[in-house]
Design an enzyme around this catalytic site. Structure first.
Site, PDB file in Angstrom:
ATOM      1  N   CYS A 130      -8.850   4.027   7.646  1.00 28.59           N
ATOM      2  CA  CYS A 130     -10.224   3.769   7.199  1.00 28.59           C
ATOM      3  C   CYS A 130     -11.109   3.359   8.365  1.00 28.59           C
ATOM      4  CB  CYS A 130     -10.258   2.772   6.052  1.00 28.59           C
ATOM      5  SG  CYS A 130     -10.346   1.073   6.559  1.00 28.59           S
ATOM      6  N   GLU A 173       0.837  -1.204   0.000  1.00 26.35           N
ATOM      7  CA  GLU A 173       0.000   0.000   0.000  1.00 26.35           C
ATOM      8  C   GLU A 173       0.871   1.254   0.000  1.00 26.35           C
ATOM      9  OE1 GLU A 173      -3.040   0.341   3.101  1.00 26.35           O
ATOM     10  OE2 GLU A 173      -2.782   2.510   3.086  1.00 26.35           O
TER      11      GLU A 173
END
Lengths: 277, 277
Positions: B186, B122
């Protein structure tokens, strides 16, 4: 009894600059008090013929108006210019900065949140630059009652405590997509605050000198009082009571950003007389 | 022994979305593991003929390449397109966001600081979008060794702990003129973290299910272990040891964002057999 000054205290850059501007502009008037210290304002009036006008509408075309260190609302500044007043801007550059930030962020679509005192001249001025309005809070508790968009711009009154400002940032960041945190608390404030925190932990009596309506002096008093319950906020030597120093061994002294050295010296002399040093 | 699932656990929005995309694209290959769960990847291969290619240069013109949830570096994505590969983007939208932020902030002249693991796919992807480069840290201590300009943009790996992210923001904000803090952690991560924090305070043994290389699962284990020293991170039911449950009364279970429900159910069944429920 030992008497000691904090490592940092008193006049900041913006106040020194404003006084210099006033001294260089004899026979003018400031719009509102130049700084939050009535004794220094009286000295400027006596020695430099710099008067004080409280309502901007009293300035006539051709008059010279000195804008105070705290700044003034945008519309009033525009009106002074429109009325042909000769405007000399003594707004502290550290206050001009949050004014610009408010305008830019508001125009860029951010929800502007100001941490400060809505009734204080600095914040009245700063807020006026937020084209689409701004919310003003004095504490984290007040923030919790407000609603925001996803993107927030956070600015602080220059004289606020950095820990309280951070508590607001810490609350907002995890709850919103973007928080743009502008560090508008000025270094002088920060340094005076660190220094009073240090000395008030060692002293058994603390004297904090500054205008009773001075925001930064009130913050210094609050920090001092947390560490030393025998803390006193005075404007000058006339308020000193000899009993404060009974059985004390260490007197710490600090002063707000608008307190001139000559007042600090008068206070020290008066304390010395009180304890027969 | 009571066995209970955390209030929030397992598959997040981005993982569910990526698996759906993979199932809808039979006879394709993902570039790198679609999610950090080898069992689920084996299921997609077996049931949907979705293979795995580890080097993007192996994709030929006309091949279908599924971009993993974690995203890939910008230049590799561009190379796939240039080579005529049919790219199906399963990058989690919550990862696309920090990629965009890095690009915008870098181009706007901000110093970009990423809180995350530089070796994680990521972050390799996110960092690649910072046109003028970005610094990456895994802890506040590392931040203290770095130098920054006055204006910093802060983004986080989606799966990081919010408290650690805030400690970095708290360090930077008082020391710089502007810190733009983007909340890129998130919600699913946040909710799973809150839920494991709750249940691990009550449980006397905790089972955390997820890939050994799954960042969010490791965070869940770390939170759990702080509250309950008998916490175990496993990939599936084969790792369970019956002795973990000796004299235990309350077994809490959670799972990382890339752990499918069928593995969680296998684990629960296996625990029940271990304690003869």
């Amino acid at each position: 009894m030992k008497i000691e000054l904090a490592e940092n205290y008193g006049f900041c850059f913006g106040v020194k600059r404003a006084i210099k501007i006033a001294e260089e502009n004899r026979d003018s008037s400031t719009y509102g008090p130049l700084i939050h210290n009535s004794k220094e304002i009286a000295r400027l009036d006596k020695d430099f013929k710099v008067g004080l006008i409280e309502d901007f509408r009293e300035f006539k075309s051709g008059d010279k108006a000195i804008v105070r260190t705290h700044g003034i609302p945008k519309k009033e500044l525009e009106a002074l210019h429109e009325n042909g007043v000769d405007v000399v801007d003594a707004t502290c550059p550290y206050v001009t900065k949050p004014q610009q930030i408010c305008q830019e962020m508001s125009e860029a679509g951010y929800d502007v949140l100001i941490f400060g005192d809505e009734s204080h001249p600095e914040i009245k001025g700063v807020k006026s630059y937020a084209t689409h309005g701004a919310q003003v809070v004095t504490s984290l508790d007040e923030v919790k009652d407000l609603k925001f968009n996803d993107r927030i711009a956070l600015v602080a009154q220059t004289t606020r405590k950095v820990e309280e400002y951070m508590s607001i940032a810490n609350y907002l960041i995890p709850r919103h997509k973007e928080v743009r945190v502008f560090n508008t608390i000025c270094n002088a404030t920060f340094e005076n605050q660190e220094a009073v925190d240090d000395i008030s932990k060692k002293a058994d009596v603390m004297i904090i000198i500054g205008g009773k309506n001075s925001s930064n002096t009130k913050q210094l008093f609050s920090i001092s009082h947390d560490n030393c319950s025998d803390s006193y906020h005075i404007e000058d030597e006339n308020e000193i009571e000899a009993s404060w120093f009974n059985n004390k061994e260490y007197c710490g002294i600090t002063a707000g950003a608008s307190t001139p050295d000559w007042i600090i010296q008068n206070v020290i002399n008066s304390i010395k007389r009180s304890v027969n040093i």
